[in-house]
Design a protein around this motif. Structure first.
Motif, PDB file in Angstrom:
ATOM      1  N   ASP A 228       0.817  -1.213   0.000  1.00 56.25           N
ATOM      2  CA  ASP A 228       0.000   0.000   0.000  1.00 56.25           C
ATOM      3  C   ASP A 228       0.850   1.262   0.000  1.00 56.25           C
ATOM      4  OD1 ASP A 228      -2.994  -0.755   0.294  1.00 56.25           O
ATOM      5  OD2 ASP A 228      -1.949  -2.115   1.637  1.00 56.25           O
ATOM      6  N   LEU A 229       1.895   1.279   0.800  1.00 53.39           N
ATOM      7  CA  LEU A 229       2.808   2.411   0.827  1.00 53.39           C
ATOM      8  C   LEU A 229       4.111   1.981   1.471  1.00 53.39           C
ATOM      9  CD1 LEU A 229       1.857   5.012   3.603  1.00 53.39           C
ATOM     10  CD2 LEU A 229       0.842   2.753   3.479  1.00 53.39           C
TER      11      LEU A 229
ATOM     12  N   SER B 131      -1.762  10.778   0.399  1.00 48.10           N
ATOM     13  CA  SER B 131      -0.975  11.886   0.940  1.00 48.10           C
ATOM     14  C   SER B 131       0.526  11.648   0.871  1.00 48.10           C
ATOM     15  CB  SER B 131      -1.370  12.121   2.403  1.00 48.10           C
ATOM     16  OG  SER B 131      -1.148  10.946   3.172  1.00 48.10           O
ATOM     17  N   VAL B 132       0.943  10.607   0.182  1.00 47.83           N
ATOM     18  CA  VAL B 132       2.351  10.212   0.203  1.00 47.83           C
ATOM     19  C   VAL B 132       3.250  11.213  -0.510  1.00 47.83           C
ATOM     20  CG1 VAL B 132       1.846   7.753   0.365  1.00 47.83           C
ATOM     21  CG2 VAL B 132       2.022   8.838  -1.889  1.00 47.83           C
ATOM     22  N   ASP B 133       4.537  11.120  -0.192  1.00 47.37           N
ATOM     23  CA  ASP B 133       5.578  11.821  -0.932  1.00 47.37           C
ATOM     24  C   ASP B 133       6.195  10.856  -1.944  1.00 47.37           C
ATOM     25  OD1 ASP B 133       5.408  14.333   0.190  1.00 47.37           O
ATOM     26  OD2 ASP B 133       6.730  13.840   1.860  1.00 47.37           O
TER      27      ASP B 133
ATOM     28  N   GLY C 214       4.124   0.631  -3.481  1.00 46.71           N
ATOM     29  CA  GLY C 214       2.911   1.285  -3.037  1.00 46.71           C
ATOM     30  C   GLY C 214       2.764   2.680  -3.613  1.00 46.71           C
ATOM     31  N   ALA C 215       1.908   3.469  -2.985  1.00 43.09           N
ATOM     32  CA  ALA C 215       1.593   4.798  -3.497  1.00 43.09           C
ATOM     33  C   ALA C 215       2.755   5.765  -3.357  1.00 43.09           C
ATOM     34  CB  ALA C 215       0.374   5.351  -2.762  1.00 43.09           C
TER      35      ALA C 215
ATOM     36  N   LEU D 264       5.271   7.459   3.252  1.00 43.91           N
ATOM     37  CA  LEU D 264       4.402   8.006   4.292  1.00 43.91           C
ATOM     38  C   LEU D 264       4.703   9.473   4.583  1.00 43.91           C
ATOM     39  CD1 LEU D 264       2.403   7.537   6.727  1.00 43.91           C
ATOM     40  CD2 LEU D 264       4.432   6.867   8.053  1.00 43.91           C
ATOM     41  N   ASN D 265       3.639  10.286   4.658  1.00 43.93           N
ATOM     42  CA  ASN D 265       3.740  11.667   5.123  1.00 43.93           C
ATOM     43  C   ASN D 265       2.554  11.919   6.053  1.00 43.93           C
ATOM     44  OD1 ASN D 265       3.379  14.558   5.382  1.00 43.93           O
ATOM     45  ND2 ASN D 265       4.860  14.788   3.727  1.00 43.93           N
ATOM     46  N   ILE D 266       2.811  11.907   7.361  1.00 40.24           N
ATOM     47  CA  ILE D 266       1.722  11.966   8.342  1.00 40.24           C
ATOM     48  C   ILE D 266       1.014  13.310   8.310  1.00 40.24           C
ATOM     49  CG2 ILE D 266       1.105  11.639  10.759  1.00 40.24           C
ATOM     50  CD1 ILE D 266       3.678  10.075  11.130  1.00 40.24           C
TER      51      ILE D 266
END
Length: 531
Positions: A269-270, A333-335, A348-349, A352-354
């Motif tokens: 997924d990411l 919202s990923v980078d 994945g996409a 992670l970028n929270i």
């Protein structure tokens, strides 16, 4: 109960002692070793903390080798079963487990879910569970040790791996049911196996259906899981519509793939940082474990709790998010990541970028029920003219850019309701796309298609919304006779499926009437929604 054969890999992480880089941030928590935690800035944690630092109301179950329940950086963030009276040898809450104050040890079948430090124990296994717990929720801004992604959280320790990091499917399944039945909001599983066990599959399905976010490591064999599936990361519904588990791959400090990380287009997924991680370790000098903190950890085991911790932040801010909404917020919202062409789409996409996930998550929230939470971004727009769509080399999504920021198209079908060809996408550099803040989602354009939720036969028309052109009005078509009267006998050719998550972003309108007039000249069939 007789256990299945052991199926989970023993090598759940790779420990390599290396020197760690130092980063300095403008505003940081005061934890003593925060400067060793390079990965927190990379995943947008400091910006997210401006809005949310976690809540003890959210429970994250760590299914692992056991957690150091006396560690000074964890002790204030441990889940406590308020239905039990400690050490009275009575199952006060009648949940089938006596004195399970902090969780349960399913290896020794007792109420002390801590690591086994016996003669056969490996140091990696002894430390593993505490490290994972610390990534999720070591106490933040408390002047000691490290900072967890959640400064405040409730960590439920559920031991399912033995002294060398091995376990079996039956044990894990029991632990999943335990976590769900005792209120877990998120379950982290930093382990993998290669057997699609039906008992564990049913347990994971049950957790998902009960609204629990499930996050799992993708494994450390450097293999394509499309060809060699791993579990629980690859569990999903038979029709593929419900992705039960958020599968997480590992990246390094430069957002390049970790050479050990598994990958694949169907179960990943990411991605999140999983190299040279510094964090909490099991501390008990009498057993020979003298360090409260250790660096140099690498593995998808480390990447998974970063995503689980991010889920904790989202749920702390928006407690009513569903597992699908959490997954979509994280993925949209990923980078971008830096991948060789052969791995494009396999990690994945993106990374992670929270902070950006908090912005996207707001799009899924019914604002009438979440008014107590502060704003994290304006998701409305009255821009009348479509400007342009853009794509950057390392971003998985196509975005539509206005003066207010960028909006992520929810699907390729949604894109083609606005545009006729991918040739209309402007290519930009990664850093340029990152400079536009996320301002919302791009739904299908009003009047172009009919829509329905994937699992629901009800069909809706999309009508223009005068107050927000990016949130069309959903107008239910009462029956097939009305559909034929409005759109002809081929009306079904104009229907596309929308994930349930995104239906919350549409505004509600009045049902359609067969006496109305529609403009079929602007409509597109499903077969037209491709390049």
């Amino acid at each position: 109960m007789r256990r299945n054969k052991k199926i989970f890999i023993k090598t759940i992480a790779v420990l390599v002692l290396v020197s760690m880089p130092t980063f300095v941030f403008a505003e940081v928590p005061n934890d003593a070793f925060y400067d060793q935690q390079w990965y927190l800035e990379q995943i947008g944690a400091p910006n997210a903390w401006d809005t949310q630092t976690g809540s003890n109301e959210i429970i994250i179950a760590v299914l692992d080798t056991g957690v150091d329940l006396d560690h000074p950086d964890l002790v204030n963030n441990l889940w406590k079963n308020t239905g039990e009276i400690s050490r009275n040898s009575i199952d006060d809450d009648s949940n089938g487990y006596v004195d399970d104050i902090f969780g349960w040890d399913f290896i020794n079948d007792d109420n002390s879910p801590t690591p086994d430090t016996g003669l056969e124990a490996s140091s990696e296994a002894v430390n593993h569970g505490s490290l994972i717990a610390g990534i999720v929720g070591a106490g933040g801004d408390n002047k000691i040790g490290v900072s967890g992604i959640n400064w405040n959280i409730s960590i439920m320790s559920v031991r399912i791996l033995d002294a060398v990091g091995s376990g079996d499917a039956n044990t894990v399944a029991q632990a999943v049911y335990y976590a769900v039945d005792n209120g877990a909001d998120v379950i982290n599983m930093s382990f993998t196996g290669n057997v699609n066990d039906p008992i564990l599959r049913n347990a994971v399905k049950f957790a998902y259906e009960q609204g629990v976010v499930i996050v799992s490591a993708l494994g450390n064999e450097g293999e394509d899981v499309d060809n060699y599936p791993v579990f629980p990361a690859c569990y999903k519904s038979s029709d593929g519509n419900d992705d039960w588990v958020i599968g997480v791959a590992s990246l390094g400090k430069s957002d390049k793939r970790s050479v050990f990380s598994n990958y694949g287009s169907t179960c990943t997924d990411l991605s999140a940082p999983g190299e040279d991680i510094y964090g909490v370790s099991y501390f008990n000098p009498s057993d020979g474990y003298d360090d409260k903190y250790v660096g140099g950890w690498s593995g998808t085991s480390m990447a998974s709790p970063m995503v689980a911790g991010a889920a904790g932040i989202l749920l702390s801010q928006y407690p009513n998010l569903t597992p699908t909404q959490v997954r979509n917020a994280l993925k949209l919202s990923v980078d971008p990541v830096s991948l060789d062409s052969e791995y494009t789409g396999e990690f994945g996409a993106g990374r992670l970028n929270i902070s950006q996930a908090l912005t996207i998550a707001r799009n899924f929230v019914d604002q009438t029920t979440e008014t107590d939470n502060p704003d994290v971004g304006d998701n409305s727009s009255t821009t009348s003219d479509l400007e342009y769509s853009v794509k950057a080399p390392s971003f998985a999504s196509v975005y539509y850019v206005t003066g207010e920021g960028r909006r992520a198209f929810i699907s390729s079908a949604a894109y083609f309701t606005w545009f006729d060809s991918f040739e209309e996408i402007a290519n930009v550099q990664d850093q340029d796309l990152s400079a536009w803040s996320l301002s919302g989602l791009m739904l299908p354009k009003a009047g172009v298609v009919l829509v329905k939720i994937q699992s629901d036969p009800q069909v809706y028309a999309l009508a223009e919304n005068s107050s927000d052109e990016f949130s069309p009005l959903l107008r239910a078509i009462p029956d097939e006779q009305t559909a034929i009267a409005l759109y002809g006998n081929d009306w079904a050719d104009y229907v596309i499926d929308i994930e349930p998550t995104f239906f919350a972003k549409f505004s509600q309108g009045e049902p359609m009437s067969s006496s109305e007039t529609v403009d079929k000249s602007i409509m597109k069939r499903r077969e037209d929604l491709t390049n």
